[in-house]
Design an enzyme around this catalytic site. Structure first.
Site, PDB file in Angstrom:
ATOM      1  N   HIS A  19      -4.669 -12.024  -3.650  1.00 29.41           N
ATOM      2  CA  HIS A  19      -4.920 -10.595  -3.375  1.00 29.41           C
ATOM      3  C   HIS A  19      -5.605  -9.942  -4.573  1.00 29.41           C
ATOM      4  CE1 HIS A  19      -3.529  -6.741  -1.242  1.00 29.41           C
ATOM      5  NE2 HIS A  19      -4.308  -6.353  -2.236  1.00 29.41           N
ATOM      6  N   HIS A  21      -9.359  -7.565  -5.288  1.00 27.62           N
ATOM      7  CA  HIS A  21     -10.553  -6.928  -4.705  1.00 27.62           C
ATOM      8  C   HIS A  21     -11.746  -7.144  -5.633  1.00 27.62           C
ATOM      9  CE1 HIS A  21      -8.251  -4.525  -1.668  1.00 27.62           C
ATOM     10  NE2 HIS A  21      -7.284  -4.782  -2.533  1.00 27.62           N
ATOM     11  N   ASP A  23     -14.554  -5.584  -5.770  1.00 28.82           N
ATOM     12  CA  ASP A  23     -15.076  -4.330  -6.326  1.00 28.82           C
ATOM     13  C   ASP A  23     -14.087  -3.654  -7.271  1.00 28.82           C
ATOM     14  OD1 ASP A  23     -13.503  -3.953  -4.114  1.00 28.82           O
ATOM     15  OD2 ASP A  23     -14.708  -2.369  -3.224  1.00 28.82           O
ATOM     16  N   HIS A 193      -3.083  -4.940   4.426  1.00 27.49           N
ATOM     17  CA  HIS A 193      -2.341  -4.103   3.474  1.00 27.49           C
ATOM     18  C   HIS A 193      -1.335  -3.294   4.285  1.00 27.49           C
ATOM     19  CE1 HIS A 193      -5.630  -4.501   0.495  1.00 27.49           C
ATOM     20  NE2 HIS A 193      -4.850  -3.933  -0.379  1.00 27.49           N
ATOM     21  N   GLU A 196       2.740  -0.704   1.387  1.00 22.11           N
ATOM     22  CA  GLU A 196       2.504  -0.526  -0.051  1.00 22.11           C
ATOM     23  C   GLU A 196       3.144   0.798  -0.458  1.00 22.11           C
ATOM     24  OE1 GLU A 196      -1.621  -0.275  -1.167  1.00 22.11           O
ATOM     25  OE2 GLU A 196      -1.170  -0.465  -3.316  1.00 22.11           O
ATOM     26  N   HIS A 217       1.042  -6.499  -0.238  1.00 26.81           N
ATOM     27  CA  HIS A 217       2.104  -5.669  -0.854  1.00 26.81           C
ATOM     28  C   HIS A 217       3.408  -5.809  -0.056  1.00 26.81           C
ATOM     29  CE1 HIS A 217      -0.789  -3.865  -3.638  1.00 26.81           C
ATOM     30  NE2 HIS A 217      -1.598  -3.744  -2.602  1.00 26.81           N
ATOM     31  N   ASP A 274      -4.783  -7.429  -7.861  1.00 27.58           N
ATOM     32  CA  ASP A 274      -5.255  -6.338  -7.003  1.00 27.58           C
ATOM     33  C   ASP A 274      -6.601  -5.765  -7.502  1.00 27.58           C
ATOM     34  OD1 ASP A 274      -5.053  -4.817  -4.738  1.00 27.58           O
ATOM     35  OD2 ASP A 274      -3.498  -3.475  -5.480  1.00 27.58           O
ATOM     36  N   ASP A 275      -6.575  -4.922  -8.545  1.00 24.14           N
ATOM     37  CA  ASP A 275      -7.811  -4.300  -9.058  1.00 24.14           C
ATOM     38  C   ASP A 275      -7.806  -4.322 -10.588  1.00 24.14           C
ATOM     39  OD1 ASP A 275      -9.179  -3.018  -6.554  1.00 24.14           O
ATOM     40  OD2 ASP A 275      -7.068  -2.467  -6.382  1.00 24.14           O
TER      41      ASP A 275
END
Ligand SMILES: [Zn+2]
Length: 366
Positions: A19, A21, A23, A193, A196, A217, A274-275
């Site tokens: 998991h 991303h 971007d 998702h 969360e 999540h 995640d990010d």
């Protein structure tokens, strides 16, 4: 099919990440480079300043978190060279983090500037379509696989709030439901998702209406004990992102984190970034956080990574190859073939991710 055998088995154990991303995992240097090259204004001129603007140290609201993307996505979206490079560099970063296999997700529409409605990030209309974005990311990933000895697959996302709709509660739009029905029919893998910051009901919808195979999540599943027990029985995989859950406010630090329950119950889950651009983190941040603050052990890290490999969307033969690699790296007998594999028939993965207040994603990719 690329072999995993080029990976070195020395030093830290190998990890699986399911998991993250694309971007939300771009290098600040690359954002600055393309901002300058393309004459696109950015809120900072140096890596440090940019990290201050788009990075987070303390919890923000989810809308505050999502606003971060608008600062830097204009520098990358619509640029073929940038998109390919971002995918390539992502694998260099993951290889350094000792990740053996990663499933990276993104919405092609957010990077396109043609045949997309609306066109995101105030871009002028151009000629880069979502289909070509997918091809460019695939090229970057394939080059990265060869260069860095890592294996990657991608998941294409659709957004809960697109196109042109406002999310109310956890309701699902008919177009998203149809996309998932088609995915089931076509043997395309699915993740969503859910739970969360949204309720256990959102998780139930993801399972019963979208027929998701994994939950992104999923922390709030625990508010419905019967649902949680049902998902445990079904060996549902939870894609847990500990540091993310702190910074987005999905987890309130005065409460026990859901991942502690997952650990104690020997549930099926993984640890993920995640990010990492926005959370200023690496996968090690999540491992250190759970080790230092939540009593996680090296044995648990091995167990959860083996579960992550089993719950990956790889075809069975490639999944077995990954499991063998992990068993070898962990000094465990290669008994994986005796364990019941999860059903995964298609080469494509479809995943719907829904950031609770309205950012849903669906994903596919080889
Ligand atoms: Zn996510």
């Amino acid at each position: 099919m690329r072999s995993l055998s080029v990976l070195s088995l020395s030093s830290a154990p190998l990890q699986v990440e399911l998991h993250v991303h694309l971007d939300g995992a771009i290098r600040p240097e690359t954002i600055l480079y393309y901002g300058r090259k393309r004459g696109i204004a950015l809120p900072a001129d140096t890596v440090e300043e940019l990290q201050t603007v788009i990075g987070m140290d303390k919890p923000l609201t989810l809308p505050g978190f999502l606003a971060k993307f608008s600062y830097y996505m204009p520098a990358i979206a619509g640029c073929r060279e940038a998109i390919r490079r971002v995918a390539y560099e992502f694998l260099e970063t993951k290889a350094k983090e000792r990740v053996a296999y990663v499933e990276v997700r993104y919405s092609p529409h957010l990077l396109a500037n043609a045949k997309v409605e609306p066109i995101f990030w105030n871009q002028a209309e151009g000629d880069l379509t979502p289909d070509e974005v997918v091809a460019l990311v695939c090229q970057g990933l394939q080059e990265g696989e060869s260069a860095f000895g890592i294996k990657a697959r991608s998941i294409l996302c659709c957004m809960r709030d697109q196109p042109h709709e406002t999310i109310e509660g956890s309701s699902l739009f008919p177009g998203h439901v149809r996309a998932y029905e088609e995915a089931v029919r076509s043997g395309v893998h699915r993740t969503v998702h859910a739970g969360e910051v949204g309720s256990a009901e959102v998780v139930r919808e993801a399972v019963d209406k979208l027929r998701t195979e994994r939950v992104g999540h999923g922390y709030h599943t625990l508010e419905d004990e019967a649902l949680y027990q049902r998902l445990r029985q079904a060996d549902m995989h939870f894609e847990v992102c500990p540091w993310s859950s702190y910074l987005t406010g999905a987890w309130k630090p005065e409460t026990e984190h859901a991942v502690i329950r997952f650990k104690n119950d020997k549930a099926n889950y993984s640890l993920n970034t995640d990010d990492p651009l926005i959370f200023k983190s690496t996968l090690d941040t999540d491992y250190q956080m759970t080790k230092r603050d939540m009593g996680f052990t090296e044995e648990e890290f091995k167990r959860l990574n083996i579960n992550a490999a089993k719950s990956s969307f790889l075809p069975e033969d490639e999944k077995q190859e990954l499991l063998n690699l992990l068993h070898k790296a962990y000094g465990m007998p290669c008994s994986a073939s005796a364990e019941a594999p999860r059903t995964c028939d298609g080469p494509w993965a479809l995943a719907a991710s829904s950031l609770p207040d309205g950012f849903a994603s669906v994903q596919l990719l080889p």
